[in-house]
Design a protein around this motif. Structure first.
Motif, mmCIF file in Angstrom:
data_model
loop_
_atom_site.group_PDB
_atom_site.id
_atom_site.type_symbol
_atom_site.label_atom_id
_atom_site.label_comp_id
_atom_site.label_asym_id
_atom_site.label_seq_id
_atom_site.Cartn_x
_atom_site.Cartn_y
_atom_site.Cartn_z
ATOM 1 N N LYS A 1 -2.827 0.852 -9.411
ATOM 2 C CA LYS A 1 -2.219 -0.354 -9.978
ATOM 3 C C LYS A 1 -2.780 -1.629 -9.341
ATOM 4 C CE LYS A 1 2.044 2.015 -11.102
ATOM 5 N NZ LYS A 1 2.208 2.048 -12.501
ATOM 6 N N THR A 2 -3.723 -1.486 -8.420
ATOM 7 C CA THR A 2 -4.303 -2.633 -7.746
ATOM 8 C C THR A 2 -5.664 -2.977 -8.353
ATOM 9 O OG1 THR A 2 -5.417 -1.273 -6.098
ATOM 10 C CG2 THR A 2 -3.160 -1.970 -5.600
ATOM 11 N N LYS A 3 -6.199 -4.121 -7.988
ATOM 12 C CA LYS A 3 -7.516 -4.522 -8.470
ATOM 13 C C LYS A 3 -8.640 -3.846 -7.689
ATOM 14 C CE LYS A 3 -6.169 -8.952 -10.385
ATOM 15 N NZ LYS A 3 -6.547 -10.335 -10.576
ATOM 16 N N LEU A 4 -8.330 -3.329 -6.510
ATOM 17 C CA LEU A 4 -9.308 -2.628 -5.669
ATOM 18 C C LEU A 4 -9.063 -1.127 -5.818
ATOM 19 C CD1 LEU A 4 -11.555 -3.161 -3.566
ATOM 20 C CD2 LEU A 4 -9.798 -2.955 -1.813
ATOM 21 N N PHE B 1 -22.804 8.443 -3.768
ATOM 22 C CA PHE B 1 -22.248 7.248 -3.149
ATOM 23 C C PHE B 1 -20.741 7.163 -3.384
ATOM 24 C CE2 PHE B 1 -26.418 4.607 -3.549
ATOM 25 C CZ PHE B 1 -26.970 5.333 -2.514
ATOM 26 N N ALA B 2 -20.037 6.732 -2.368
ATOM 27 C CA ALA B 2 -18.593 6.487 -2.459
ATOM 28 C C ALA B 2 -18.334 5.053 -2.025
ATOM 29 C CB ALA B 2 -17.828 7.453 -1.569
ATOM 30 N N GLY B 3 -17.302 4.461 -2.579
ATOM 31 C CA GLY B 3 -16.981 3.083 -2.222
ATOM 32 C C GLY B 3 -15.761 2.596 -2.948
ATOM 33 N N ALA B 4 -15.795 1.315 -3.276
ATOM 34 C CA ALA B 4 -14.659 0.684 -3.936
ATOM 35 C C ALA B 4 -15.151 -0.224 -5.049
ATOM 36 C CB ALA B 4 -13.841 -0.120 -2.938
ATOM 37 N N THR B 5 -14.326 -0.346 -6.060
ATOM 38 C CA THR B 5 -14.601 -1.266 -7.150
ATOM 39 C C THR B 5 -13.484 -2.307 -7.179
ATOM 40 O OG1 THR B 5 -14.973 -1.483 -9.537
ATOM 41 C CG2 THR B 5 -13.519 0.288 -8.831
ATOM 42 N N PHE B 6 -13.864 -3.532 -7.439
ATOM 43 C CA PHE B 6 -12.912 -4.643 -7.502
ATOM 44 C C PHE B 6 -13.069 -5.313 -8.852
ATOM 45 C CE2 PHE B 6 -12.032 -9.208 -6.897
ATOM 46 C CZ PHE B 6 -10.682 -9.114 -6.585
ATOM 47 N N SER B 7 -11.968 -5.486 -9.549
ATOM 48 C CA SER B 7 -11.989 -6.092 -10.875
ATOM 49 C C SER B 7 -11.164 -7.377 -10.868
ATOM 50 C CB SER B 7 -11.428 -5.097 -11.897
ATOM 51 O OG SER B 7 -11.584 -5.594 -13.188
#
Length: 180
Positions: free
Chosen positions: A61-64, A104-110
Motif C-alpha cells: 500500500k506504499t509508494k516504495l 537483481f533485487a531492489g525497490a521501486t518508487f512510484s
C-alpha cells in the motif's frame, strides 16, 4: 418471496465489486529489451545486445515496493578484432561478452501512478564470471491499468576487467507486458 429475491439480488450486487477488486500480492511483467554498450574493454566485440526479462513487484500500500528482476541478454555482433590486455599482453581467454544474466533485487518508487523509478543490485553472470551489478531505472505505464510499460535503465557491472578495474556499462531500453 419477492422481498427475499430483491434483498438477495441487492446483496449480491453490492458484494460483487468487493470480490472482483482484490489486488494481487505480486505484479509480474515480461520484458523485451535492447542494450547499447557504453563502456567496456571489448566494446567493439559486443556493441549491442537484446534479451528477455521477468520483473516481480510486491504490491504494497506504499509508494516504495520491493522488486526482483531476472534478465538474460545476448550480444551477437562482433567486429572480430583481438583486444590486448591493458598491459599489452595477449588475453589468456576471450573477454567478449556473449551473454549476460542478471539477478537483481531492489525497490521501486512510484511518485505518481504512471511513473516509477527503481534501483536494484545483485549478481551478474558474464561467461564464467560472477560480478556485482547495479541498475538504476526510470519507467512509465501507458495506461492507468498498468498493463504495458516502458523503461530506460543504466546497467553497470563492476570490475569486469580485473587488470584495468574497468566496468561494463550499458544503456537498456525495455518494453513490458503485465502477466499477473
Amino acid at each position: 418471496m419477492l422481498k427475499k429475491i430483491i434483498l438477495l439480488s441487492l446483496f449480491s450486487l453490492a458484494m460483487s465489486p468487493a470480490f472482483s477488486q482484490v489486488q494481487r500480492k505480486v505484479s509480474l511483467y515480461l520484458f523485451s529489451q535492447y542494450n547499447k554498450t557504453l563502456s567496456d574493454q571489448t566494446k567493439g566485440n559486443n556493441p549491442w545486445g537484446f534479451g528477455l526479462g521477468l520483473q516481480a513487484t510486491a504490491n504494497t500500500k506504499t509508494k516504495l515496493k520491493p522488486m526482483l528482476e531476472v534478465t538474460g541478454d545476448w550480444y551477437q555482433e562482433d567486429d572480430k578484432v583481438l583486444r590486448l590486455n591493458p598491459d599489452g599482453s595477449f588475453p589468456v581467454k576471450d573477454n567478449t561478452v556473449n551473454e549476460m544474466i542478471n539477478v537483481f533485487a531492489g525497490a521501486t518508487f512510484s511518485p505518481i501512478h504512471e511513473v516509477y523509478t527503481m534501483i536494484s543490485t545483485g549478481p551478474s553472470f558474464i561467461g564464467d564470471k560472477v560480478l556485482l551489478g547495479i541498475k538504476p531505472t526510470v519507467g512509465f505505464y501507458f495506461s492507468k491499468s498498468q498493463r504495458i510499460t516502458a523503461k530506460l535503465a543504466y546497467i553497470n557491472i563492476f570490475n569486469r576487467d580485473k587488470l584495468s578495474g574497468k566496468d561494463f556499462g550499458t544503456l537498456s531500453f525495455g518494453l513490458g507486458i503485465k502477466l499477473l
